[in-house]
Motif scaffolding. Structure first.
Motif, PDB file in Angstrom:
ATOM      1  N   SER A  32       0.861  -1.179   0.000  1.00  0.00           N
ATOM      2  CA  SER A  32       0.000   0.000   0.000  1.00  0.00           C
ATOM      3  C   SER A  32       0.899   1.233   0.000  1.00  0.00           C
ATOM      4  CB  SER A  32      -0.905  -0.022   1.231  1.00  0.00           C
ATOM      5  OG  SER A  32      -1.774   1.078   1.217  1.00  0.00           O
ATOM      6  N   VAL A  33       0.816   2.031  -1.067  1.00  0.00           N
ATOM      7  CA  VAL A  33       1.683   3.197  -1.201  1.00  0.00           C
ATOM      8  C   VAL A  33       0.853   4.426  -1.546  1.00  0.00           C
ATOM      9  CG1 VAL A  33       3.713   1.860  -1.885  1.00  0.00           C
ATOM     10  CG2 VAL A  33       2.141   2.661  -3.644  1.00  0.00           C
ATOM     11  N   TRP A  34       1.440   5.591  -1.349  1.00  0.00           N
ATOM     12  CA  TRP A  34       0.764   6.841  -1.707  1.00  0.00           C
ATOM     13  C   TRP A  34       1.798   7.839  -2.200  1.00  0.00           C
ATOM     14  CZ3 TRP A  34       2.186  11.359   0.562  1.00  0.00           C
ATOM     15  CH2 TRP A  34       2.906  11.266   1.767  1.00  0.00           C
ATOM     16  N   THR A  35       1.317   8.815  -2.921  1.00  0.00           N
ATOM     17  CA  THR A  35       2.138   9.932  -3.370  1.00  0.00           C
ATOM     18  C   THR A  35       1.250  11.151  -3.500  1.00  0.00           C
ATOM     19  OG1 THR A  35       3.793  10.644  -4.993  1.00  0.00           O
ATOM     20  CG2 THR A  35       1.857   9.512  -5.865  1.00  0.00           C
ATOM     21  N   ILE A  41       6.033   7.992  -8.423  1.00  0.00           N
ATOM     22  CA  ILE A  41       5.945   6.884  -7.473  1.00  0.00           C
ATOM     23  C   ILE A  41       6.372   5.604  -8.192  1.00  0.00           C
ATOM     24  CG2 ILE A  41       3.489   6.485  -7.974  1.00  0.00           C
ATOM     25  CD1 ILE A  41       4.980   6.022  -4.493  1.00  0.00           C
ATOM     26  N   LEU A  43       6.148   1.534  -8.125  1.00  0.00           N
ATOM     27  CA  LEU A  43       5.497   0.339  -7.597  1.00  0.00           C
ATOM     28  C   LEU A  43       6.466  -0.812  -7.807  1.00  0.00           C
ATOM     29  CD1 LEU A  43       1.921   0.843  -9.105  1.00  0.00           C
ATOM     30  CD2 LEU A  43       2.890   1.794  -7.006  1.00  0.00           C
ATOM     31  N   THR A 102      -5.188   6.746  -8.740  1.00  0.00           N
ATOM     32  CA  THR A 102      -5.538   6.019  -7.520  1.00  0.00           C
ATOM     33  C   THR A 102      -6.295   4.750  -7.912  1.00  0.00           C
ATOM     34  OG1 THR A 102      -5.626   8.014  -6.165  1.00  0.00           O
ATOM     35  CG2 THR A 102      -6.893   6.105  -5.383  1.00  0.00           C
ATOM     36  N   LEU A 125      -2.457   1.919  -4.666  1.00  0.00           N
ATOM     37  CA  LEU A 125      -1.870   3.254  -4.801  1.00  0.00           C
ATOM     38  C   LEU A 125      -2.931   4.310  -4.528  1.00  0.00           C
ATOM     39  CD1 LEU A 125       0.286   5.365  -5.682  1.00  0.00           C
ATOM     40  CD2 LEU A 125      -0.497   4.996  -8.036  1.00  0.00           C
TER      41      LEU A 125
END
Length: 144
Positions: A32-35, A41, A43, A102, A125
């Protein structure tokens, strides 16, 4: 009887070693990532084990349960076509992220020469908006 049992154990051990050695296995740094919007970003889709020399790598974006290709037949496609690239071994780098990026992203690797010929990982994301910050464009000293 003891020789037969030893042979069976040896064969089972050998099969287990070969199964692990010739299985495509994927890992990711984060599921689980965010920017922030307008940032980049990466992955991560790390190929931890594989025997096939030239595996098939695909990335799919899953939004509202509907998958669409992001990386297919060795090229970036869809809405990321001019904003992403594949980095070794199978990482997806998204440039200039937008809130529409997203989604869930699935990395799939198929290795036809391996006993376990397929693996996949799912990464979530989230792209956060930059409330009120709009990138400005300049042309000959004028703000457009």
């Amino acid at each position: 009887m003891a020789i037969g049992r030893q042979t069976l154990y040896l064969a089972l051990f050998s099969w287990m070693c070969n199964s692990t050695a010739s299985a495509v296995i994927l890992k990711t740094a984060e599921k689980s990532v965010w920017t922030n919007e307008f940032e980049s970003i990466e992955l991560t889709c790390l190929i931890e084990s594989i025997s096939t020399n030239n595996p098939r790598i695909e990335w799919k974006k899953i939004k509202n349960g509907v998958p669409s290709y992001v990386y297919f037949q060795n090229k970036i496609s869809g809405d990321l076509e001019h904003r992403a690239l594949l980095r070794e071994p199978a990482n997806l780098l998204i440039l200039n992220a937008s809130r529409s990026d997203t989604a869930q992203y699935r990395c799939e690797v198929a290795a036809i020469d391996d006993q376990k010929p397929f693996d996949e990982i799912l990464i979530s994301l989230a792209v956060r908006g930059t409330a009120g910050i709009v990138p400005l464009r300049y042309s000959k000293g004028n703000i457009l």
